[in-house]
Design a protein around this motif. Structure first.
Motif, PDB file in Angstrom:
ATOM      1  N   SER A 165      11.212   7.518  11.339  1.00 52.53           N
ATOM      2  CA  SER A 165      10.682   6.812  10.162  1.00 52.53           C
ATOM      3  C   SER A 165      11.546   7.011   8.919  1.00 52.53           C
ATOM      4  CB  SER A 165       9.234   7.245   9.885  1.00 52.53           C
ATOM      5  OG  SER A 165       8.395   6.938  10.964  1.00 52.53           O
ATOM      6  N   VAL A 166      12.872   6.954   9.114  1.00 52.21           N
ATOM      7  CA  VAL A 166      13.804   7.145   7.999  1.00 52.21           C
ATOM      8  C   VAL A 166      13.535   6.180   6.834  1.00 52.21           C
ATOM      9  CG1 VAL A 166      16.233   6.979   7.311  1.00 52.21           C
ATOM     10  CG2 VAL A 166      15.607   8.173   9.418  1.00 52.21           C
ATOM     11  N   PRO A 167      13.232   4.882   7.082  1.00 52.12           N
ATOM     12  CA  PRO A 167      13.009   3.983   5.944  1.00 52.12           C
ATOM     13  C   PRO A 167      11.911   4.438   4.989  1.00 52.12           C
ATOM     14  CG  PRO A 167      13.306   2.710   7.937  1.00 52.12           C
ATOM     15  CD  PRO A 167      13.192   4.146   8.361  1.00 52.12           C
ATOM     16  N   TYR A 168      10.868   5.097   5.504  1.00 50.91           N
ATOM     17  CA  TYR A 168       9.792   5.562   4.623  1.00 50.91           C
ATOM     18  C   TYR A 168      10.264   6.712   3.738  1.00 50.91           C
ATOM     19  CZ  TYR A 168       6.466   2.596   7.062  1.00 50.91           C
ATOM     20  OH  TYR A 168       5.807   1.505   7.565  1.00 50.91           O
ATOM     21  N   ILE A 169      11.141   7.560   4.269  1.00 49.36           N
ATOM     22  CA  ILE A 169      11.722   8.636   3.460  1.00 49.36           C
ATOM     23  C   ILE A 169      12.611   8.032   2.378  1.00 49.36           C
ATOM     24  CG2 ILE A 169      13.236  10.659   3.494  1.00 49.36           C
ATOM     25  CD1 ILE A 169      12.283  11.138   6.392  1.00 49.36           C
ATOM     26  N   LYS A 170      13.404   7.039   2.773  1.00 43.84           N
ATOM     27  CA  LYS A 170      14.282   6.382   1.801  1.00 43.84           C
ATOM     28  C   LYS A 170      13.473   5.617   0.752  1.00 43.84           C
ATOM     29  CE  LYS A 170      18.441   5.978   4.662  1.00 43.84           C
ATOM     30  NZ  LYS A 170      19.412   5.055   5.304  1.00 43.84           N
ATOM     31  N   MET A 171      12.334   5.035   1.161  1.00 41.32           N
ATOM     32  CA  MET A 171      11.464   4.367   0.198  1.00 41.32           C
ATOM     33  C   MET A 171      10.989   5.349  -0.865  1.00 41.32           C
ATOM     34  SD  MET A 171       7.572   3.002   0.593  1.00 41.32           S
ATOM     35  CE  MET A 171       7.829   1.723   1.805  1.00 41.32           C
ATOM     36  N   TYR A 205      12.637  -1.862  -0.263  1.00 48.02           N
ATOM     37  CA  TYR A 205      12.548  -0.447   0.080  1.00 48.02           C
ATOM     38  C   TYR A 205      11.765  -0.242   1.381  1.00 48.02           C
ATOM     39  CZ  TYR A 205      13.713   0.516  -4.870  1.00 48.02           C
ATOM     40  OH  TYR A 205      14.302   0.590  -6.101  1.00 48.02           O
ATOM     41  N   GLN A 206      11.050  -1.264   1.812  1.00 47.27           N
ATOM     42  CA  GLN A 206      10.108  -1.106   2.924  1.00 47.27           C
ATOM     43  C   GLN A 206      10.785  -1.341   4.281  1.00 47.27           C
ATOM     44  OE1 GLN A 206       6.369  -3.329   2.185  1.00 47.27           O
ATOM     45  NE2 GLN A 206       7.067  -3.489   0.058  1.00 47.27           N
ATOM     46  N   GLY A 207      10.599  -0.379   5.190  1.00 47.74           N
ATOM     47  CA  GLY A 207      11.193  -0.491   6.514  1.00 47.74           C
ATOM     48  C   GLY A 207      10.699  -1.689   7.286  1.00 47.74           C
ATOM     49  N   ASP A 208       9.472  -2.145   6.995  1.00 48.59           N
ATOM     50  CA  ASP A 208       8.916  -3.277   7.722  1.00 48.59           C
ATOM     51  C   ASP A 208       9.592  -4.598   7.354  1.00 48.59           C
ATOM     52  OD1 ASP A 208       7.251  -1.588   9.049  1.00 48.59           O
ATOM     53  OD2 ASP A 208       5.466  -2.050   7.882  1.00 48.59           O
ATOM     54  N   SER A 209      10.494  -4.576   6.376  1.00 48.13           N
ATOM     55  CA  SER A 209      11.270  -5.779   6.069  1.00 48.13           C
ATOM     56  C   SER A 209      12.204  -6.137   7.226  1.00 48.13           C
ATOM     57  CB  SER A 209      12.072  -5.599   4.776  1.00 48.13           C
ATOM     58  OG  SER A 209      13.000  -4.520   4.905  1.00 48.13           O
ATOM     59  N   ALA A 210      12.315  -5.251   8.216  1.00 50.81           N
ATOM     60  CA  ALA A 210      13.046  -5.562   9.456  1.00 50.81           C
ATOM     61  C   ALA A 210      12.442  -6.764  10.168  1.00 50.81           C
ATOM     62  CB  ALA A 210      13.036  -4.348  10.388  1.00 50.81           C
ATOM     63  N   LEU A 211      11.241  -7.164   9.773  1.00 51.40           N
ATOM     64  CA  LEU A 211      10.583  -8.347  10.338  1.00 51.40           C
ATOM     65  C   LEU A 211      11.478  -9.579  10.313  1.00 51.40           C
ATOM     66  CD1 LEU A 211       7.100  -7.926   8.645  1.00 51.40           C
ATOM     67  CD2 LEU A 211       7.437  -8.140  11.126  1.00 51.40           C
ATOM     68  N   ALA A 212      12.215  -9.751   9.216  1.00 52.54           N
ATOM     69  CA  ALA A 212      13.040 -10.957   9.072  1.00 52.54           C
ATOM     70  C   ALA A 212      14.043 -11.064  10.208  1.00 52.54           C
ATOM     71  CB  ALA A 212      13.753 -10.937   7.722  1.00 52.54           C
ATOM     72  N   GLU A 213      14.644  -9.950  10.586  1.00 54.96           N
ATOM     73  CA  GLU A 213      15.617  -9.949  11.675  1.00 54.96           C
ATOM     74  C   GLU A 213      14.927 -10.023  13.035  1.00 54.96           C
ATOM     75  OE1 GLU A 213      19.320 -10.298  13.066  1.00 54.96           O
ATOM     76  OE2 GLU A 213      18.854 -10.056  10.925  1.00 54.96           O
ATOM     77  N   LYS A 226       0.837  -1.199   0.000  1.00 53.34           N
ATOM     78  CA  LYS A 226       0.000   0.000   0.000  1.00 53.34           C
ATOM     79  C   LYS A 226       0.875   1.253   0.000  1.00 53.34           C
ATOM     80  CE  LYS A 226      -2.364   0.704   3.843  1.00 53.34           C
ATOM     81  NZ  LYS A 226      -2.057   1.972   4.522  1.00 53.34           N
ATOM     82  N   SER A 227       1.956   1.218   0.774  1.00 52.57           N
ATOM     83  CA  SER A 227       2.847   2.379   0.862  1.00 52.57           C
ATOM     84  C   SER A 227       3.486   2.698  -0.482  1.00 52.57           C
ATOM     85  CB  SER A 227       3.941   2.121   1.910  1.00 52.57           C
ATOM     86  OG  SER A 227       3.397   1.975   3.188  1.00 52.57           O
ATOM     87  N   GLU A 228       3.997   1.667  -1.162  1.00 51.50           N
ATOM     88  CA  GLU A 228       4.615   1.885  -2.468  1.00 51.50           C
ATOM     89  C   GLU A 228       3.560   2.294  -3.500  1.00 51.50           C
ATOM     90  OE1 GLU A 228       7.254  -1.054  -4.015  1.00 51.50           O
ATOM     91  OE2 GLU A 228       8.258  -1.382  -2.100  1.00 51.50           O
ATOM     92  N   THR A 229       2.430   1.592  -3.506  1.00 55.56           N
ATOM     93  CA  THR A 229       1.379   1.877  -4.484  1.00 55.56           C
ATOM     94  C   THR A 229       0.919   3.324  -4.404  1.00 55.56           C
ATOM     95  OG1 THR A 229       0.567  -0.405  -4.527  1.00 55.56           O
ATOM     96  CG2 THR A 229      -0.981   1.311  -5.184  1.00 55.56           C
TER      97      THR A 229
END
Length: 406
Positions: free
Chosen positions: A172-178, A244-252, A22-25
């Motif tokens: 929320s740096v990852p969203y800016i970078k996205m 690009y998504q900050g929520d990919s931190a889930l894996a770690e 949703k964020s990228e879209t």
């Protein structure tokens, strides 16, 4: 619609295709409206993205985006620079309680004409589109990244681009970078250094095709499911390792909760770890990925583990006050929660109350975050169709894993 989730002992291994982020879209839809040669694939099927598409196509003076917070922020900036267009941007009752003043003040610095129709600082707002008078703006750095991304998305359409100065510590740096990465994907040059974002103007666009990665926030619920299951796995598509998504931190993060992530052929497989995890309390700063806080808190509760989550100050202005909502609902289930303005502390617990009705507060993430607890006890989810805001297929996908959704 209220649903009952009967307790199940385990899940069935399966492969699920998750809708586009949703964020990228929503970022790409704004850019596509500015530059029609952009093509988007794997568009999110969420309510929020549908509302964004409808708003961008609308020629009406009044544009109602209901509960779609991202759309409110992005469209405020978009309509503000549409020279000569008058728009009244409004939303649901809850949307009219969510602040917009910081973004409005920033746009006013550019010379944009925006006024409040009701309460100062909140929607609905009246926007008279104008050509900006300057190419520099400043705003607080510790605010919702959506305010900052809203400015970044319109920047390249301005004659001289835009310099955005962020004051203070950036959250929320990852969203800016996205946002910056998606701009570059469509040919827009920009930089983010020393709290200053510079976006260059774009005069001519060539045809671009962009594929939206699937939503990592939506993947979080399956991380929770696997964490609460017994040696089972779920495969999800379509994901990439360098997201690009900050929520990919889930894996770690979920490695600490007993879930291993394997990347292969644009998919991820989540597998219950065979290694015993003796972690007593999970401590995380989620300022870069606050949207997964609810899922993590509920997972910890289901595992009987304590957690201390910080960096959650933006959760109070979401679809609901998510910190207060988490406290109320977890305590109904028998947990013990302490909250502050930006943190949540969950005590470890040995049991979960059964047949509890979970209130969702018009918040899609409340419904989906609590659903995995059916692996521990039977529970009920009130207003369950609220999931359509971001993930309309959620309940059907749970059924594919053998959840008993009644």
């Amino acid at each position: 619609m209220n649903l009952k989730l009967n307790h199940i002992p385990n899940i069935k291994d399966n492969v699920l295709q998750i809708t586009g982020s949703k964020s990228e879209t929503n970022r790409l839809l704004i850019l596509q409206s500015l530059y029609p040669k952009i093509e988007i694939e794997n568009v999110s099927n969420s309510d929020d993205s549908a509302l964004m598409q409808a708003a961008l196509k609308s020629t009406n003076e009044v544009v109602d985006i209901h509960h779609a917070g991202t759309a409110m922020r992005f469209l405020t900036a978009y309509f503000a620079v549409k020279n000569g267009r008058e728009t009244i941007l409004t939303g649901s009752k809850r949307m009219q309680e969510r602040p917009i003043k910081i973004l409005v003040d920033a746009l006013r610095q550019l010379g944009c004409e925006i006024s409040y129709e009701k309460e100062e600082g909140y929607p609905p707002i009246k926007i008279i589109g104008k050509n900006p008078e300057t190419n520099k703006v400043s705003l607080a750095a510790n605010v919702s990244s959506q305010y900052i991304s809203a400015l970044m998305l319109i920047a390249s359409s301005l004659p001289e681009g835009l310099e955005i100065v962020l004051e203070g510590k950036v959250t929320s740096v990852p969203y800016i970078k996205m946002t910056l990465s998606l701009l570059k994907d469509v040919g827009i040059q920009g930089s983010f250094e020393n709290n200053v974002i510079n976006i260059h103007p774009l005069k001519i666009t060539l045809p671009k095709r962009v594929v939206v990665e699937s939503d990592w926030s939506s993947a979080s619920y399956f991380y929770s499911i696997v964490a609460l299951s017994n040696n089972k796995s779920v495969t999800l598509g379509s994901y990439k390792q360098n997201s690009y998504q900050g929520d990919s931190a889930l894996a770690e993060i979920y490695r600490e909760l007993g879930v291993e992530t394997t990347f292969h052929d644009n998919q991820i497989t989540l597998t219950k770890s065979s290694v015993s995890n003796d972690l007593d309390q999970l401590e995380l700063d989620l300022s870069n990925s606050p949207d997964i806080a609810q899922t993590i808190a509920v997972t910890c509760f289901g595992l009987g583990k304590a957690c201390y989550l910080t960096g959650l100050h933006t959760l109070k202005i979401k679809e609901t006050d998510r910190l207060e909502a988490l406290k109320v609902e977890i305590e109904k289930l028998g947990g013990e929660v302490l909250i502050t303005e930006n943190s949540l502390k969950l005590a470890s617990s040995k049991s979960i109350n059964s047949d509890i009705s979970i209130d969702t507060y018009h918040d899609h993430r409340m419904a989906m975050a609590f659903a995995p607890l059916a692996l521990r006890e039977t529970l009920l989810i009130n207003d369950a169709d609220v999931v359509s805001k971001s993930y309309p297929d959620f309940w059907n996908d749970l059924k594919k894993l053998d959840f008993k959704v009644l």
